[in-house]
Design a protein around this motif. Structure first.
Motif, PDB file in Angstrom:
ATOM      1  N   ALA A   1      15.240  17.764  23.596  1.00  0.00           N
ATOM      2  CA  ALA A   1      15.138  16.492  23.968  1.00  0.00           C
ATOM      3  C   ALA A   1      14.019  16.203  24.668  1.00  0.00           C
ATOM      4  CB  ALA A   1      16.493  15.623  24.577  1.00  0.00           C
ATOM      5  N   GLY A   2      13.321  17.090  25.464  1.00  0.00           N
ATOM      6  CA  GLY A   2      12.236  17.010  26.194  1.00  0.00           C
ATOM      7  C   GLY A   2      12.784  16.450  27.721  1.00  0.00           C
ATOM      8  N   LYS A   3      13.892  16.830  28.075  1.00  0.00           N
ATOM      9  CA  LYS A   3      14.465  16.519  29.387  1.00  0.00           C
ATOM     10  C   LYS A   3      14.716  17.883  30.071  1.00  0.00           C
ATOM     11  CE  LYS A   3      16.616  12.663  27.787  1.00  0.00           C
ATOM     12  NZ  LYS A   3      18.100  11.679  27.974  1.00  0.00           N
ATOM     13  N   SER A   4      14.672  17.756  31.422  1.00  0.00           N
ATOM     14  CA  SER A   4      14.795  19.002  32.262  1.00  0.00           C
ATOM     15  C   SER A   4      16.198  19.193  32.979  1.00  0.00           C
ATOM     16  CB  SER A   4      13.577  18.978  33.424  1.00  0.00           C
ATOM     17  OG  SER A   4      13.647  20.074  34.177  1.00  0.00           O
ATOM     18  N   GLY A   5      16.519  20.569  32.895  1.00  0.00           N
ATOM     19  CA  GLY A   5      17.894  20.864  33.196  1.00  0.00           C
ATOM     20  C   GLY A   5      17.524  22.030  34.476  1.00  0.00           C
ATOM     21  N   VAL A   6      17.686  22.089  35.456  1.00  0.00           N
ATOM     22  CA  VAL A   6      17.566  23.104  36.536  1.00  0.00           C
ATOM     23  C   VAL A   6      18.928  23.632  37.122  1.00  0.00           C
ATOM     24  CG1 VAL A   6      16.356  23.722  38.777  1.00  0.00           C
ATOM     25  CG2 VAL A   6      15.241  22.532  37.093  1.00  0.00           C
ATOM     26  N   ASP A   7      19.114  24.847  37.214  1.00  0.00           N
ATOM     27  CA  ASP A   7      20.034  25.784  37.900  1.00  0.00           C
ATOM     28  C   ASP A   7      19.395  25.793  39.445  1.00  0.00           C
ATOM     29  OD1 ASP A   7      21.579  25.344  36.035  1.00  0.00           O
ATOM     30  OD2 ASP A   7      22.401  27.308  36.136  1.00  0.00           O
ATOM     31  N   TYR A   8      19.860  25.474  40.462  1.00  0.00           N
ATOM     32  CA  TYR A   8      19.493  25.796  41.724  1.00  0.00           C
ATOM     33  C   TYR A   8      20.569  26.586  42.521  1.00  0.00           C
ATOM     34  CZ  TYR A   8      16.222  21.715  41.635  1.00  0.00           C
ATOM     35  OH  TYR A   8      15.568  20.562  41.262  1.00  0.00           O
ATOM     36  N   TYR A   9      20.021  27.844  42.754  1.00  0.00           N
ATOM     37  CA  TYR A   9      20.807  29.192  43.355  1.00  0.00           C
ATOM     38  C   TYR A   9      20.476  29.399  44.596  1.00  0.00           C
ATOM     39  CZ  TYR A   9      16.987  31.975  42.175  1.00  0.00           C
ATOM     40  OH  TYR A   9      15.740  32.647  42.378  1.00  0.00           O
ATOM     41  N   ASN A  10      21.414  29.716  45.482  1.00  0.00           N
ATOM     42  CA  ASN A  10      21.019  29.794  46.796  1.00  0.00           C
ATOM     43  C   ASN A  10      20.855  31.437  47.056  1.00  0.00           C
ATOM     44  OD1 ASN A  10      20.717  29.235  49.469  1.00  0.00           O
ATOM     45  ND2 ASN A  10      22.664  29.115  50.178  1.00  0.00           N
ATOM     46  N   GLY A  11      19.486  31.684  46.714  1.00  0.00           N
ATOM     47  CA  GLY A  11      19.151  33.055  46.593  1.00  0.00           C
ATOM     48  C   GLY A  11      17.628  33.085  46.787  1.00  0.00           C
ATOM     49  N   SER A  12      17.294  34.304  46.736  1.00  0.00           N
ATOM     50  CA  SER A  12      15.731  34.354  47.093  1.00  0.00           C
ATOM     51  C   SER A  12      14.696  34.171  45.795  1.00  0.00           C
ATOM     52  CB  SER A  12      15.097  35.887  47.563  1.00  0.00           C
ATOM     53  OG  SER A  12      15.677  36.734  46.307  1.00  0.00           O
ATOM     54  N   ALA A  13      13.828  33.404  46.186  1.00  0.00           N
ATOM     55  CA  ALA A  13      12.987  32.833  45.033  1.00  0.00           C
ATOM     56  C   ALA A  13      12.329  33.872  44.412  1.00  0.00           C
ATOM     57  CB  ALA A  13      11.892  31.921  45.639  1.00  0.00           C
ATOM     58  N   SER A  14      12.177  33.950  42.873  1.00  0.00           N
ATOM     59  CA  SER A  14      11.673  34.834  42.065  1.00  0.00           C
ATOM     60  C   SER A  14      11.017  34.210  41.076  1.00  0.00           C
ATOM     61  CB  SER A  14      12.859  35.675  41.662  1.00  0.00           C
ATOM     62  OG  SER A  14      12.502  36.668  40.762  1.00  0.00           O
ATOM     63  N   SER A  15      10.024  34.905  40.348  1.00  0.00           N
ATOM     64  CA  SER A  15       9.295  34.476  39.410  1.00  0.00           C
ATOM     65  C   SER A  15       9.989  34.768  37.978  1.00  0.00           C
ATOM     66  CB  SER A  15       7.949  35.139  39.189  1.00  0.00           C
ATOM     67  OG  SER A  15       8.031  36.469  38.977  1.00  0.00           O
ATOM     68  N   ASP A  16      10.879  35.531  37.888  1.00  0.00           N
ATOM     69  CA  ASP A  16      11.863  35.831  36.880  1.00  0.00           C
ATOM     70  C   ASP A  16      13.265  35.976  37.454  1.00  0.00           C
ATOM     71  OD1 ASP A  16      11.335  38.290  38.046  1.00  0.00           O
ATOM     72  OD2 ASP A  16      11.727  39.303  36.132  1.00  0.00           O
ATOM     73  N   PRO A  17      13.986  34.985  38.002  1.00  0.00           N
ATOM     74  CA  PRO A  17      15.284  35.196  38.354  1.00  0.00           C
ATOM     75  C   PRO A  17      16.161  35.535  37.450  1.00  0.00           C
ATOM     76  CG  PRO A  17      14.662  32.915  38.412  1.00  0.00           C
ATOM     77  CD  PRO A  17      13.540  33.695  38.251  1.00  0.00           C
ATOM     78  N   CYS A  18      15.992  35.030  36.188  1.00  0.00           N
ATOM     79  CA  CYS A  18      16.942  35.547  34.940  1.00  0.00           C
ATOM     80  C   CYS A  18      16.989  36.936  34.654  1.00  0.00           C
ATOM     81  CB  CYS A  18      16.683  34.383  33.858  1.00  0.00           C
ATOM     82  SG  CYS A  18      16.842  32.805  34.130  1.00  0.00           S
ATOM     83  N   GLY A  19      15.661  37.364  34.629  1.00  0.00           N
ATOM     84  CA  GLY A  19      15.468  38.672  33.933  1.00  0.00           C
ATOM     85  C   GLY A  19      15.467  39.857  35.455  1.00  0.00           C
TER      86      GLY A  19
END
Length: 204
Positions: free
Chosen positions: A39-57
């Protein structure tokens, strides 16, 4: 994990295969993140951990990372380490949340993920309440919230052994304090109902 998958996919655990808290288990079922993306809309999960360029992987990078539902679904990248996937570009450190709120860049749909030492999992209820208060008060004081188009759904994933229900707190400027939502006969308020509500609100 099965509860977080329920409120983001609307599919029973036996169908989507997410039946326990195993971090790396993924599913190909449709979900709110994919629908937002289409739909061209944004959904973000904000997690309380260290930032990473690939948090999912990058693997389980905070206590309770198995709660991070955007990482479950293969159609948005799941556990891929490619930094260009929807998952990796829409899974951010919680320290970014108030920056996005105050800059007017809050996504259409946000999921806030405290650690297990903050979310009543490994800590006392009173300390969990304190964490929530410290997190929520700046949001409630923000211009973004005061515009009236932001709603907060404070939901639990599961109840304790002594109860057969879980609390759900719905907060918005338009909600009259102390209001209670009556449970529809035969159609209880649930994680399925939460997803239905969010999709209605987001026009999905």
């Amino acid at each position: 994990k099965p509860n977080y998958a329920t409120y983001t996919s609307g599919v029973n655990p036996s169908v989507r295969g997410l039946t326990d808290d195993s971090y790396g288990t993924t599913s190909s079922v449709d979900n709110i993140y994919n629908e937002l993306n289409i739909a061209g809309k944004s959904g973000v999960d904000y997690y309380n951990g260290s930032a990473s360029s690939d948090p999912c992987g990058g693997g389980s990078n905070f206590s309770g990372a198995y709660h991070d539902a955007v990482r479950y679904y293969t159609d948005v990248g799941a556990t891929s380490s490619s930094t260009s996937t929807y998952c990796n570009t829409h899974d951010k450190s919680l320290s970014q949340f108030m920056t996005d709120v105050n800059s007017g860049n809050l996504p259409a749909f946000s999921v806030i993920l405290p650690t297990n030492s903050e979310n009543d999992h490994d800590n006392s209820v009173s300390s969990g309440d304190t964490w929530a208060q410290n997190f929520l008060n700046p949001l409630f004081d923000s211009n973004q919230y005061k515009t009236g188009d932001t709603a907060v759904f404070y939901v639990w994933d599961e109840g304790g052994t002594e109860v057969n229900f879980i609390p759900n707190v719905l907060i918005a400027p338009s909600v009259v304090p102390g209001s209670k939502v009556p449970t529809p006969i035969g159609n209880p308020i649930s994680h399925f109902a939460a997803l239905h509500t969010w999709e209605d609100m987001l026009g999905l």
